[in-house]
Design an enzyme around this catalytic site. Sequence first.
Site, short mmCIF file in Angstrom:
data_model
loop_
_atom_site.label_atom_id
_atom_site.label_comp_id
_atom_site.label_asym_id
_atom_site.label_seq_id
_atom_site.Cartn_x
_atom_site.Cartn_y
_atom_site.Cartn_z
N TYR A 3 -6.39 6.77 4.10
CA TYR A 3 -6.84 5.67 3.13
C TYR A 3 -5.89 4.44 3.36
O TYR A 3 -6.64 3.08 3.24
CB TYR A 3 -6.38 6.06 1.55
CG TYR A 3 -5.96 5.19 0.74
CD1 TYR A 3 -7.05 4.30 0.09
CD2 TYR A 3 -4.54 4.72 0.46
CE1 TYR A 3 -6.66 3.27 -0.77
CE2 TYR A 3 -4.27 3.60 -0.40
CZ TYR A 3 -5.46 2.70 -0.94
OH TYR A 3 -5.06 1.84 -1.87
N ASP A 60 -9.38 5.25 -2.75
CA ASP A 60 -8.24 5.85 -3.50
C ASP A 60 -8.87 6.56 -4.84
O ASP A 60 -9.93 7.00 -4.98
CB ASP A 60 -7.22 4.90 -3.83
CG ASP A 60 -7.77 3.71 -4.87
OD1 ASP A 60 -8.97 3.90 -5.28
OD2 ASP A 60 -6.83 2.86 -5.26
N GLU A 65 0.61 -1.12 0.00
CA GLU A 65 -0.08 0.03 0.01
C GLU A 65 1.04 1.15 0.04
O GLU A 65 0.32 2.20 -0.74
CB GLU A 65 -0.73 -0.09 1.15
CG GLU A 65 -2.00 -0.97 1.10
CD GLU A 65 -2.83 -0.72 0.03
OE1 GLU A 65 -2.98 0.39 -0.55
OE2 GLU A 65 -3.82 -1.76 -0.30
#
Length: 355
Positions: free
Chosen positions: A133, A151, A51
């Site tokens: 996020y 996102d 990520e």
Amino acid sequence: MKPVRDLPIEKLRHSLLDWYDAEGRDLPWRIRPEARAAGQIADPYAVWLSEIMLQQTTVPHATPYYFKFLDRWPSVHDLAAADEDEVLAAWAGLGYYARARNLIACARAVSAAGGVFPEAEKDLLALPGIGAYTAAAIRAAAFDLPASVVDGNVERVITRLCTIPEPVKTSKPEIRQIAAEIADPGRPGDYAQAIMDLGATVCTPRKPDCAGCPWSFACAARAEGHPEAYPVKAPKVAKPHKHAVGFAVFRGETIWLRKRPSRGLLGGMLEVPSTEWRTEKWSLTRARAAAPLDVQWAKRAIISHVFTHFSLEMAMWRAEAPTGWEPDEGGWHALGDVDQLALPSLMKKAVLGAL
């Protein structure tokens, strides 16, 4: 704009998950639905690493870095114990180097706490480099806990689904609210991956595949006939253009490089010394006054680089170090080792431009 209350939320959830079960991407850090159903669980370290890498780049670009990092630092304890310069060098090419510094800081914080990534959102948000996020993505993908992951891909999907008339920058709260209402609480991990896949592979910025979209039946932008019109674009703001002179000092087949300050743009990375980066061009006299050595400089190439908020043009000058001269900071590096150093793309251009 289609009101949220008019969305067939249950049908949206089921159709998206059915599509994902059949069409979702196989990614190295991902647990596929059938594996999750069989009891396989994700590695939070691997999910977190992916990520952070994917925040500002694409899956094809990030994947080789992901494997390289896991091979070199297979656990959060290994990464926490790594030399910062080695990590920055391995990160070179992914850009946004503050993420690499936060990566190290986060690994050290998690390692010091026992090596276990927390599940609670507030605890994830307290770690360096983890924002809303990323915290949601880790909760959903690593722990299969309810979370609304938003996102850029998800923002595009939601703005088209509801034909949101304002640019994303001003409509983010509304997008997040809609995304959270649709998010499936029964299969949170799969749903989070599914909606991101939908934006990445079907609801693409250009030429979206509306015929293959599981949400086409409810999409207001498709009904209008021009889904590419969403998200609505904000007026473009001209980027400043800056100028600098770079000074490459050589000693045979080696070059002098120093480390930039830890904070700020390209913080902690190696650099070729340069003048201030400013909007005015540099005169010959002023550039010479900023040089690290009072020697005869030879002008070489002019290199260009584009950052997120400005573009830069750097005129490269080179010189051979006088006999006996040693810098007060930095050190000498073999030209053949440049690709293995913690050099950002700009500085690699600078070295090549000075040869």
